[in-house]
Design an enzyme around this catalytic site. Structure first.
Site, PDB file in Angstrom:
ATOM      1  N   SER A 142      41.334  45.143  36.853  1.00 25.88           N
ATOM      2  CA  SER A 142      40.280  46.141  36.671  1.00 25.88           C
ATOM      3  C   SER A 142      40.490  47.256  37.684  1.00 25.88           C
ATOM      4  O   SER A 142      41.133  47.044  38.723  1.00 25.88           O
ATOM      5  CB  SER A 142      38.909  45.504  36.889  1.00 25.88           C
ATOM      6  OG  SER A 142      37.892  46.486  37.008  1.00 25.88           O
ATOM      7  N   TYR A 155      33.130  40.427  41.939  1.00 30.56           N
ATOM      8  CA  TYR A 155      34.070  40.947  40.948  1.00 30.56           C
ATOM      9  C   TYR A 155      35.184  41.729  41.639  1.00 30.56           C
ATOM     10  O   TYR A 155      36.368  41.559  41.319  1.00 30.56           O
ATOM     11  CB  TYR A 155      33.316  41.843  39.963  1.00 30.56           C
ATOM     12  CG  TYR A 155      34.108  42.216  38.736  1.00 30.56           C
ATOM     13  CD1 TYR A 155      34.239  41.321  37.678  1.00 30.56           C
ATOM     14  CD2 TYR A 155      34.721  43.459  38.625  1.00 30.56           C
ATOM     15  CE1 TYR A 155      34.963  41.653  36.544  1.00 30.56           C
ATOM     16  CE2 TYR A 155      35.444  43.809  37.494  1.00 30.56           C
ATOM     17  CZ  TYR A 155      35.560  42.896  36.451  1.00 30.56           C
ATOM     18  OH  TYR A 155      36.281  43.228  35.337  1.00 30.56           O
TER      19      TYR A 155
END
Length: 247
Positions: A142, A155
């Site tokens: 990501s 995350y």
């Protein structure tokens, strides 16, 4: 690498980027295993894609469980004879300020996003080494593996780890013709990332992308195909982010 006839596992394959990747691989002639925790969604995806002469099957998996991932690879080998491509795509996220984050929530993100990549790579590589003719692993990272995001502590941590896990694996297995790369999407349109779901925050996300829009799952899938086909690329994290991290 030509995809025709190759066997690919796509975790998180029942929706979003995973489903788009499964479609892209099937279009290139690969045999695909859709692996997902969501049985209903996985079976629907299998039926949706089972058109014409394609070879696709759904297999349940919990990527946070090594036993489950090991069984996924074993089932794939039993069904198709081998594993050529492993797409470690399944992931979860928890938003919130860090001082209110419970260990259970934190560990859930770690176990899916980070342990899931470890388990997927480990057991796919075992089969690739046994076959002796190489293979490809792609991890879904990501932009938040490279830049911080307030409220995405766990995350951020997992996707940063995925980037370095990718490099480490690429170096370890290059001599065995096993290439390992990652794709780092920007914000991508999905059920949870949409104007309807996010309201005014959606417009704020769009503004962060210099191209003036969010990504589409098919654009990330296209990057997956590129990283499988280009045999001179390994150990890289490919940003597919509309310019987000160029700022």
């Amino acid at each position: 690498m030509e995809l025709a006839g190759k066997v690919a596992i796509v975790t998180g394959g029942a929706s979003g980027i995973g489903l788009a990747t499964a479609k892209a691989f099937l279009k290139k002639g690969a045999k695909v295993v859709i692996a997902d925790f969501n049985d209903e969604g996985g079976k629907q995806a299998e039926q949706q894609l089972k058109q014409g002469d394609v070879e696709v099957v759904f297999v349940h998996v919990d990527v946070a469980s090594e036993t489950s991932v090991e069984q996924l690879v074993a089932t794939t080998v039993e069904h198709y004879g081998r594993v050529d491509i492993m797409i470690n795509n399944a992931g979860v996220g928890v938003l919130g300020v860090t001082h209110e984050l419970t260990y259970e929530d934190y560990h859930k993100v770690i176990s899916v996003n980070q342990d899931g990549v470890f388990f997927g790579a480990k057991h796919a590589i075992k089969n690739m080494l046994k076959n002796g003719d190489g293979g490809v692993i792609i991890n879904t990272s990501s932009i938040l593996g490279s830049v911080g995001e307030g409220g995405a502590f766990a995350y951020n941590a997992t996707k940063g780890a995925v980037n370095l896990m990718t490099k480490s694996l690429a170096l370890q297995y290059a001599e065995h013709k096993i290439r390992v790369n990652a794709v780092a999407p920007g914000y991508v349109e999905s059920g949870m990332v949409s104007k309807e779901a996010l309201g005014d925050f959606y417009d704020a996300l769009v503004d962060r992308h210099p191209v003036g829009r969010l990504g589409q799952p098919e654009e990330i899938a296209h990057a997956m195909v590129f990283l499988v086909e280009n045999e001179f690329v390994t150990g890289t994290t490919l940003m597919v982010d509309g310019g987000y991290t160029a700022q």
